[in-house]
Design a protein around this motif. Structure first.
Motif, PDB file in Angstrom:
ATOM      1  N   HIS A 192     -14.142  -0.380  -3.842  1.00 36.43           N
ATOM      2  CA  HIS A 192     -13.269  -1.197  -3.008  1.00 36.43           C
ATOM      3  C   HIS A 192     -14.095  -2.142  -2.154  1.00 36.43           C
ATOM      4  O   HIS A 192     -15.316  -2.020  -2.061  1.00 36.43           O
ATOM      5  CB  HIS A 192     -12.386  -0.321  -2.103  1.00 36.43           C
ATOM      6  N   GLY A 205      -9.891   0.343  -6.315  1.00 30.10           N
ATOM      7  CA  GLY A 205      -9.645   0.880  -7.642  1.00 30.10           C
ATOM      8  C   GLY A 205     -10.474   2.118  -7.881  1.00 30.10           C
ATOM      9  O   GLY A 205     -11.160   2.614  -6.971  1.00 30.10           O
ATOM     10  N   ALA A 227      -3.300   4.311  -0.515  1.00 33.66           N
ATOM     11  CA  ALA A 227      -4.058   3.596   0.512  1.00 33.66           C
ATOM     12  C   ALA A 227      -5.224   4.427   1.016  1.00 33.66           C
ATOM     13  O   ALA A 227      -5.221   5.649   0.960  1.00 33.66           O
ATOM     14  CB  ALA A 227      -3.133   3.242   1.668  1.00 33.66           C
ATOM     15  N   ALA A 268       0.825  -1.202   0.000  1.00 33.29           N
ATOM     16  CA  ALA A 268       0.000   0.000   0.000  1.00 33.29           C
ATOM     17  C   ALA A 268       0.858   1.250   0.000  1.00 33.29           C
ATOM     18  O   ALA A 268       0.584   2.221  -0.704  1.00 33.29           O
ATOM     19  CB  ALA A 268      -0.926  -0.001   1.212  1.00 33.29           C
ATOM     20  N   MET A 298      -6.180   1.339  -9.396  1.00 32.61           N
ATOM     21  CA  MET A 298      -5.748   2.634  -8.897  1.00 32.61           C
ATOM     22  C   MET A 298      -4.707   3.227  -9.834  1.00 32.61           C
ATOM     23  O   MET A 298      -4.713   4.417 -10.129  1.00 32.61           O
ATOM     24  CB  MET A 298      -5.186   2.513  -7.480  1.00 32.61           C
ATOM     25  N   HIS A 299      -3.814   2.369 -10.332  1.00 35.27           N
ATOM     26  CA  HIS A 299      -2.800   2.818 -11.284  1.00 35.27           C
ATOM     27  C   HIS A 299      -3.410   3.073 -12.664  1.00 35.27           C
ATOM     28  O   HIS A 299      -2.984   3.987 -13.379  1.00 35.27           O
ATOM     29  CB  HIS A 299      -1.687   1.768 -11.405  1.00 35.27           C
ATOM     30  N   PHE A 323      -4.299  -3.347  -6.374  1.00 35.19           N
ATOM     31  CA  PHE A 323      -4.221  -1.905  -6.653  1.00 35.19           C
ATOM     32  C   PHE A 323      -4.182  -1.556  -8.142  1.00 35.19           C
ATOM     33  O   PHE A 323      -3.979  -0.395  -8.490  1.00 35.19           O
ATOM     34  CB  PHE A 323      -2.986  -1.277  -5.981  1.00 35.19           C
ATOM     35  N   GLU A 376      -6.983  -1.891   2.028  1.00 40.21           N
ATOM     36  CA  GLU A 376      -5.623  -1.403   2.240  1.00 40.21           C
ATOM     37  C   GLU A 376      -4.567  -2.419   1.817  1.00 40.21           C
ATOM     38  O   GLU A 376      -3.404  -2.059   1.651  1.00 40.21           O
ATOM     39  CB  GLU A 376      -5.434  -1.023   3.713  1.00 40.21           C
ATOM     40  N   THR A 399       2.176   2.182  -3.401  1.00 41.23           N
ATOM     41  CA  THR A 399       1.248   2.774  -4.354  1.00 41.23           C
ATOM     42  C   THR A 399       0.984   4.234  -4.059  1.00 41.23           C
ATOM     43  O   THR A 399       0.621   5.000  -4.954  1.00 41.23           O
ATOM     44  CB  THR A 399      -0.107   2.045  -4.322  1.00 41.23           C
ATOM     45  N   GLY A 415      -4.908  -4.091  -1.089  1.00 39.13           N
ATOM     46  CA  GLY A 415      -4.934  -4.219  -2.531  1.00 39.13           C
ATOM     47  C   GLY A 415      -6.259  -4.200  -3.239  1.00 39.13           C
ATOM     48  O   GLY A 415      -6.325  -3.968  -4.444  1.00 39.13           O
TER      49      GLY A 415
END
Length: 352
Positions: free
Chosen positions: A333, A346, A22, A16, A257-258, A254, A341, A19, A343
């Motif tokens: 999420h 998104g 979190a 977390a 999120m990216h 995650f 937290e 990235t 993973g």
């Protein structure tokens, strides 16, 4: 960190922190390289090169902004999201559609976080396996080849003869390494289903990655929509069978999120949501700034709930339909903070 902090938190916190994304009410810090021993016994099998540390995983380095190598993995969760495999089709003399797929099992080292390799057992070399899609009433043939070092089967959720159920001791039963078998059955009932290996120890075979999505469309198609598949799962990187250190949707923690999921404002979005999480009793899905219609198992055409959060046990699944009235970025999420937290989170990116 002291030794009293659970290992699942230590490893997940490092991911977390790497990235920078979190949920975040508690400080997160890099726990440094994580090492884990693999399982013992007859199912130990395929292990990566761990530099002398034994089986399992070792030596990950988490750096802010780092991402996994999707090319080396051979799949990208952004592509998995909308990858529906309709198989090879032909028409039988009676007019029925015959739909045929080739599915193979293999042992793959998957990078599930930057520098962190997981010795997975996969279907078509990815986690999750393929999304097989058909229409109710089709005749289905799934040609399964076991290229893994371990015995496997394919068990499909749905209605079919016992000999096609893919469990040890019934019909062909277990498919040994190097063997092949063809599963043949009718596509029924319509809805959202799944398939997975059913060889013991069952928890390990599922947790290692032996699962995929199985969609049977109703005779009359659902309304046109931007459709996507989300398979919720986790990684027990210590192989102790007592809990997961990382959680994900479509393979990589995650990821969304990216790479946020891009959708259009006011367009109907249909999410095929499947929970195959092992070692935890439940999973959940929550979306920010919106509500969705929910169709449990997708076997009925009318929703049962209008909500922003649903809970699923392992093997449960359902269809979520929604529209985004406003542009912007909206988080989704697990509504279990620990899972998020570690993973399972998104973003949707809504544009005009």
């Amino acid at each position: 960190m002291t030794s009293s902090i659970p290992r699942r938190f230590m490893l997940g916190s490092a991911v977390a922190a790497s990235t920078g994304l979190a949920l975040g009410t508690m400080p997160l810090r890099d726990s440094g390289p994580a090492k884990a021993e693999g399982p013992s016994g007859p199912h130990t099998g395929h292990q990566p090169n761990t530099g002398g540390h034994g089986g399992g995983i070792s030596g990950p380095t988490f750096r802010k902004g780092a991402v996994v190598d999707h090319v080396a993995n051979g799949f990208n969760p952004t592509a998995v999201l909308r990858d529906f495999d309709y198989g090879k089709t032909s028409t039988r003399p009676d007019g029925r559609t015959l739909r045929e797929w080739d599915v193979f099992a293999s042992d793959e080292d998957i990078e599930i976080a930057p520098g962190l390799k997981f010795p997975a057992w996969t279907l078509n070399s990815r986690i999750p396996g393929p999304t097989l899609r058909c229409r109710e009433g089709d005749l289905l043939r799934v040609n399964f080849t076991n290229g893994s070092a371990h015995p496997h089967t394919l068990h499909f959720h749905g209605i079919h003869p016992a000999e096609m159920d893919g469990i040890p001791g019934i019909g062909r039963g277990v498919i040994q390494p190097g063997e092949s078998f063809t599963y043949e059955f009718d596509a029924t009932p319509f809805g959202l289903h799944l398939f997975h290996c059913h060889v013991g120890p069952l928890a390990e075979h599922i947790a290692r990655g032996m699962y995929g999505t199985f969609i049977v469309d109703p005779p009359q198609p659902r309304p046109q929509a931007d459709e996507m598949v989300m398979v919720m799962h986790g990684y027990n990187t210590t192989f102790d069978g007592e809990g997961n250190q990382l959680y994900a949707v479509n393979g990589i923690p995650f990821h969304y999120m990216h790479e946020p999921i891009k959708v259009k404002r006011n367009e109907l979005v249909r999410i095929y949501l499947v929970n195959v999480l092992e070692y935890d009793p439940i999973n959940s899905f929550h979306i920010h700034g919106n509500f969705f219609d929910y169709f449990p198992t997708g076997t009925r055409l009318q929703p049962t709930e209008y909500t922003d959060t649903i809970v699923q046990g392992q093997g449960q699944r359902g269809i979520c339909e929604l529209r985004f009235p406003y542009p912007g970025q909206y988080m989704f999420h697990a509504h279990k903070t620990e899972f998020a937290e570690l993973g399972w989170m998104g973003m949707f990116e809504v544009t005009e």
